[in-house]
Design a protein around this motif. Structure first.
Motif, PDB file in Angstrom:
ATOM      1  N   ARG A 123       0.845  -1.193   0.000  1.00 17.85           N
ATOM      2  CA  ARG A 123       0.000   0.000   0.000  1.00 17.85           C
ATOM      3  C   ARG A 123       0.878   1.241   0.000  1.00 17.85           C
ATOM      4  N   LYS A 148      -0.332  10.515  -5.186  1.00 16.66           N
ATOM      5  CA  LYS A 148      -1.200  11.539  -5.800  1.00 16.66           C
ATOM      6  C   LYS A 148      -0.377  12.726  -6.294  1.00 16.66           C
ATOM      7  N   ASP A 171      -2.276  -2.868  -3.647  1.00 20.43           N
ATOM      8  CA  ASP A 171      -3.302  -2.494  -2.665  1.00 20.43           C
ATOM      9  C   ASP A 171      -3.569  -1.019  -2.955  1.00 20.43           C
ATOM     10  N   ILE A 172      -4.030  -0.263  -1.986  1.00 19.67           N
ATOM     11  CA  ILE A 172      -4.299   1.161  -2.219  1.00 19.67           C
ATOM     12  C   ILE A 172      -3.041   1.837  -2.778  1.00 19.67           C
ATOM     13  N   GLY A 173      -3.193   2.542  -3.887  1.00 20.41           N
ATOM     14  CA  GLY A 173      -2.088   3.309  -4.468  1.00 20.41           C
ATOM     15  C   GLY A 173      -1.079   2.471  -5.238  1.00 20.41           C
ATOM     16  N   ARG A 226      -7.154 -11.033 -12.898  1.00 22.33           N
ATOM     17  CA  ARG A 226      -6.672 -10.581 -11.584  1.00 22.33           C
ATOM     18  C   ARG A 226      -7.198  -9.191 -11.252  1.00 22.33           C
ATOM     19  N   THR A 248     -11.026  -9.002  -7.077  1.00 20.81           N
ATOM     20  CA  THR A 248     -11.542  -8.670  -5.745  1.00 20.81           C
ATOM     21  C   THR A 248     -12.996  -8.206  -5.838  1.00 20.81           C
ATOM     22  N   SER A 297     -13.522   4.357  -5.699  1.00 23.71           N
ATOM     23  CA  SER A 297     -13.605   4.264  -7.166  1.00 23.71           C
ATOM     24  C   SER A 297     -12.271   3.756  -7.670  1.00 23.71           C
ATOM     25  N   GLY A 298     -11.629   2.927  -6.851  1.00 22.22           N
ATOM     26  CA  GLY A 298     -10.357   2.319  -7.221  1.00 22.22           C
ATOM     27  C   GLY A 298     -10.592   0.929  -7.769  1.00 22.22           C
ATOM     28  N   ASN A 299      -9.598   0.082  -7.626  1.00 22.42           N
ATOM     29  CA  ASN A 299      -9.654  -1.249  -8.218  1.00 22.42           C
ATOM     30  C   ASN A 299     -10.844  -2.069  -7.713  1.00 22.42           C
ATOM     31  N   VAL A 300     -10.993  -2.157  -6.407  1.00 19.81           N
ATOM     32  CA  VAL A 300     -12.042  -3.018  -5.849  1.00 19.81           C
ATOM     33  C   VAL A 300     -13.427  -2.472  -6.191  1.00 19.81           C
ATOM     34  N   SER A 318     -11.707   9.988  -2.046  1.00 19.02           N
ATOM     35  CA  SER A 318     -11.487  10.519  -0.706  1.00 19.02           C
ATOM     36  C   SER A 318     -11.936  11.972  -0.567  1.00 19.02           C
ATOM     37  N   ARG A 375     -10.072  13.324 -10.342  1.00 22.97           N
ATOM     38  CA  ARG A 375     -10.996  13.175  -9.213  1.00 22.97           C
ATOM     39  C   ARG A 375     -12.390  12.778  -9.713  1.00 22.97           C
ATOM     40  N   ALA A 380     -13.453   1.281  -0.015  1.00 20.91           N
ATOM     41  CA  ALA A 380     -12.387   2.290  -0.065  1.00 20.91           C
ATOM     42  C   ALA A 380     -11.270   1.998   0.931  1.00 20.91           C
ATOM     43  N   THR A 381     -11.571   2.086   2.241  1.00 20.68           N
ATOM     44  CA  THR A 381     -10.465   1.987   3.201  1.00 20.68           C
ATOM     45  C   THR A 381     -10.965   1.625   4.600  1.00 20.68           C
ATOM     46  N   ASN A 399     -10.675  -3.620   3.401  1.00 18.12           N
ATOM     47  CA  ASN A 399     -10.269  -4.290   4.627  1.00 18.12           C
ATOM     48  C   ASN A 399     -10.687  -3.469   5.840  1.00 18.12           C
TER      49      ASN A 399
HETATM   50  P1  NDP Z   1      -7.187   1.823  -4.919  1.00 15.57           P
HETATM   51  O1  NDP Z   1      -6.016   2.639  -4.595  1.00 15.57           O
HETATM   52  O2  NDP Z   1      -7.345   1.277  -6.296  1.00 15.57           O
HETATM   53  O3  NDP Z   1      -8.522   2.622  -4.579  1.00 15.57           O
HETATM   54  C1  NDP Z   1      -8.785   3.110  -3.312  1.00 15.57           C
HETATM   55  C2  NDP Z   1     -10.061   3.933  -3.333  1.00 15.57           C
HETATM   56  O4  NDP Z   1     -10.407   4.260  -1.996  1.00 15.57           O
HETATM   57  C3  NDP Z   1      -9.913   5.226  -4.085  1.00 15.57           C
HETATM   58  O5  NDP Z   1     -11.148   5.592  -4.649  1.00 15.57           O
HETATM   59  C4  NDP Z   1      -9.516   6.190  -2.970  1.00 15.57           C
HETATM   60  O6  NDP Z   1      -9.816   7.535  -3.250  1.00 15.57           O
HETATM   61  C5  NDP Z   1     -10.341   5.678  -1.814  1.00 15.57           C
HETATM   62  N1  NDP Z   1      -9.651   5.977  -0.539  1.00 15.57           N
HETATM   63  C6  NDP Z   1      -8.384   5.643  -0.190  1.00 15.57           C
HETATM   64  N2  NDP Z   1      -8.082   6.103   1.052  1.00 15.57           N
HETATM   65  C7  NDP Z   1      -9.180   6.727   1.468  1.00 15.57           C
HETATM   66  C8  NDP Z   1      -9.520   7.421   2.650  1.00 15.57           C
HETATM   67  N3  NDP Z   1      -8.617   7.561   3.660  1.00 15.57           N
HETATM   68  N4  NDP Z   1     -10.768   7.935   2.745  1.00 15.57           N
HETATM   69  C9  NDP Z   1     -11.681   7.793   1.736  1.00 15.57           C
HETATM   70  N5  NDP Z   1     -11.415   7.151   0.594  1.00 15.57           N
HETATM   71  C10 NDP Z   1     -10.200   6.645   0.453  1.00 15.57           C
HETATM   72  O7  NDP Z   1      -7.211   0.632  -3.842  1.00 15.57           O
HETATM   73  P2  NDP Z   1      -7.976  -0.754  -3.901  1.00 15.57           P
HETATM   74  O8  NDP Z   1      -9.263  -0.612  -4.608  1.00 15.57           O
HETATM   75  O9  NDP Z   1      -7.016  -1.767  -4.350  1.00 15.57           O
HETATM   76  O10 NDP Z   1      -8.235  -1.031  -2.352  1.00 15.57           O
HETATM   77  C11 NDP Z   1      -9.430  -0.602  -1.669  1.00 15.57           C
HETATM   78  C12 NDP Z   1      -9.621  -1.411  -0.404  1.00 15.57           C
HETATM   79  O11 NDP Z   1      -9.733  -2.806  -0.740  1.00 15.57           O
HETATM   80  C13 NDP Z   1      -8.468  -1.349   0.613  1.00 15.57           C
HETATM   81  O12 NDP Z   1      -8.993  -1.479   1.893  1.00 15.57           O
HETATM   82  C14 NDP Z   1      -7.650  -2.590   0.273  1.00 15.57           C
HETATM   83  O13 NDP Z   1      -6.858  -3.014   1.358  1.00 15.57           O
HETATM   84  C15 NDP Z   1      -8.770  -3.574  -0.025  1.00 15.57           C
HETATM   85  N6  NDP Z   1      -8.410  -4.746  -0.820  1.00 15.57           N
HETATM   86  C16 NDP Z   1      -7.844  -4.621  -2.051  1.00 15.57           C
HETATM   87  C17 NDP Z   1      -7.559  -5.744  -2.807  1.00 15.57           C
HETATM   88  C18 NDP Z   1      -7.035  -5.661  -4.191  1.00 15.57           C
HETATM   89  O14 NDP Z   1      -6.954  -6.711  -4.849  1.00 15.57           O
HETATM   90  N7  NDP Z   1      -6.684  -4.481  -4.711  1.00 15.57           N
HETATM   91  C19 NDP Z   1      -7.784  -7.097  -2.271  1.00 15.57           C
HETATM   92  C20 NDP Z   1      -8.464  -7.126  -0.984  1.00 15.57           C
HETATM   93  C21 NDP Z   1      -8.725  -5.979  -0.303  1.00 15.57           C
HETATM   94  P3  NDP Z   1      -8.661   8.559  -3.724  1.00 15.57           P
HETATM   95  O15 NDP Z   1      -8.428   8.239  -5.165  1.00 15.57           O
HETATM   96  O16 NDP Z   1      -9.247   9.891  -3.465  1.00 15.57           O
HETATM   97  O17 NDP Z   1      -7.468   8.276  -2.864  1.00 15.57           O
END
Ligand code: NDP
Length: 448
Positions: free
Chosen positions: A97, A137, A169-171, A208, A212, A241-244, A265, A290, A322-323, A348
């Motif tokens: 992450r 970012k 993971d995130i980022g 892959r 998730t 709006s990330g991967n998951v 976020s 955004r 998201a988180t 998670n």
């Molecule tokens: P991404 O980086 O692809 O996306 C994360 C998303 O969550 C973005 O939209 C982001 O917004 C938002 N976000 C991140 N931090 C915060 C915060 N502090 N407050 C509000 N929104 C936030 O990550 P993933 O989609 O991969 O992961 C999302 C979650 O899923 C995490 O908890 C991760 O541990 C879990 N996970 C992921 C897996 C995977 O295969 N990728 C597998 C299992 C669990 P912004 O763009 O503004 O930062």
């Protein structure tokens, strides 16, 4: 108070005393151990072997300096982490992450959760997690690459196809994994799949990226089926709006649900006509902008500042993706008042303990993260298998295996819940089923 509860309380107290500042880790430990009383009662040998005390301490924690050059030629410095939490059932496996909030407590909570999730997957993978407080970012491509290379210059010593196989993971997505894998190869001359989530041209697995999010919906589908319901025509809101989030939305729509809102976020968009995923993908995956840009193209939609507001939208099914701790008691109560009846965790630990209590007290169908989002790591394990065999499966083959895995996780978890006197409580079921396999392996391997 029974003896088992005393033992559990003592372990929790030691954890808090040892690292008082690691609040997310405490929360994760409490959540798991809170379910284990009936198991400990049945297995006094676990207590005798000090198993719980060992289980809450990572096997190894690596922390390192990551210096990198920014585009102005200035040297920046971040901290890198890799936590090797538990290798009882396989090599360490878990994502990296990159987010400014990353610290050791967050790495430990994620590594701890990962241990049980990987156990539930039914595949031979142990628990690990890592990352950095680096903020991707606004960074240029060159900055991202130089950071990833510097990060790998240290991490390469601690990973390996049979040792530790990180993922995103995130980022951390395909771009970052590519840069890290490239640097690993330069340093070691090894072309063994030491990362998962790789690009398709160099050893990645079809499916892959989607795993998730798709897996989350396959799990939800099983849970609903078991309760005489389904996803079709239901109103769904998805945070992130990330991967998951993106691929959860894609599968939900494919199953005939109406996805009404997504977030980042900064804030959330509500589209009464249903979220147009092509727009979300372009904005987030390609342009890296955004989510508020969405309303420029879709005037019927509204954008609101503040990501928490998404939980005020009326829905049947809510999917926090998201988180950690993004959904608190106040939001949980609003969701319940608005009639939500199913909550499945894609992120998670997205729900606070008070939020989970609110869901359970109100009889929601609740799918905990370590079961519901295990599709990502499971498909990572499928990527590892394909790499070892030097072949690649089709998307359909991978997707069919993913569906099977999620169905099996659901039955394992619901069976464990029933067996230990808590039918329908998937949180307890997931904790017990995930724990038992790791505990038995640790017992068999002696004082490890
Ligand atoms: P991404 O980086 O692809 O996306 C994360 C998303 O969550 C973005 O939209 C982001 O917004 C938002 N976000 C991140 N931090 C915060 C915060 N502090 N407050 C509000 N929104 C936030 O990550 P993933 O989609 O991969 O992961 C999302 C979650 O899923 C995490 O908890 C991760 O541990 C879990 N996970 C992921 C897996 C995977 O295969 N990728 C597998 C299992 C669990 P912004 O763009 O503004 O930062």
């Amino acid at each position: 108070m029974g003896h088992s509860q005393k033992v559990i309380d003592e372990v929790i107290e030691v954890v808090k005393k040892r690292d008082p500042q690691e609040t997310e880790f405490h929360q994760a430990v409490l959540e798991v151990l809170g379910s284990l009383k009936p198991v400990i009662e049945k297995h006094p040998e676990f207590v005798k072997a000090g198993l719980l005390h060992r289980l809450v301490e990572p096997e190894r924690m690596i922390m390192f300096r990551v210096p990198w050059h920014d585009d102005q030629g200035k040297i920046q410095m971040n901290r890198g982490y890799r936590v090797h939490f538990n290798s009882a059932i396989g090599p360490y496996k878990g994502g990296l992450r990159f987010h400014p909030s990353v610290n050791l407590g967050i790495m430990k909570f994620l590594g701890f959760e990962q241990t049980f999730k990987n156990s539930l997957s039914g595949l031979p993978i142990g628990g690990g997690k890592g990352g950095s407080d680096f903020d991707p970012k606004g960074k240029s491509d060159g900055e991202i690459m130089r950071f990833c290379q510097s990060f790998m210059n240290e991490l390469y010593r601690y990973v390996g196809a049979d040792v530790d196989v990180p993922a995103g993971d995130i980022g951390v997505g395909a771009r970052e994994v590519g840069y890290m894998y490239g640097q690993y190869k330069r340093l070691t001359m090894l072309y063994n799949g030491v990362f998962t989530g790789k690009g398709l041209d160099y050893g990645g697995s079809l499916g892959r990226k989607q795993a998730t999010g798709y897996g989350l919906l396959y799990f939800v589908q099983e849970m609903l089926k078991d309760n005489g319901k389904d996803v079709t025509d239901k109103k769904v809101i998805i945070s992130g709006s990330g991967n998951v989030a993106t691929y959860a939305a894609e599968k939900a729509q494919e199953m005939g649900a109406h996805v009404l809102a997504m977030s980042d976020s900064n804030g959330y968009v509500y589209d009464p006509e249903g979220i147009k995923l092509d727009t979300i993908k372009r904005i987030k995956e390609i342009e890296r902008k955004r989510i508020k840009e969405y309303v420029q193209e879709h005037p019927q939609a509204q954008y609101y500042e503040g990501s928490k507001g998404i939980w005020t939208i009326k829905c049947d099914i809510a999917l926090p993706c998201a988180t950690q701790n993004e959904l608190d008691e106040e939001s949980a109560k609003i969701l319940v008042t608005n009639g939500v009846w199913c909550l499945a965790e894609g992120a998670n630990m997205p729900s606070t303990p008070e939020a989970i209590k609110t869901f359970k007290d109100n009889g929601l169908l609740f799918a905990p993260a370590k079961a519901a989002n295990a599709g990502g790591v499971s498909t990572s394990a499928l990527e590892m298998s394909q790499n070892s065999m030097r072949l690649s499966w089709t998307f359909e083959e991978v997707d069919a295996k993913l569906k099977d895995i999620m169905t099996n996780i659901y039955s394992r978890v619901s069976q464990a819940a029933a067996e230990y006197g808590r039918p329908g409580d998937l949180e307890v079921g997931a904790n017990i089923a995930g724990f038992l396999k790791v505990a038995n392996a640790m017992m068999a391997q002696g004082a490890v």
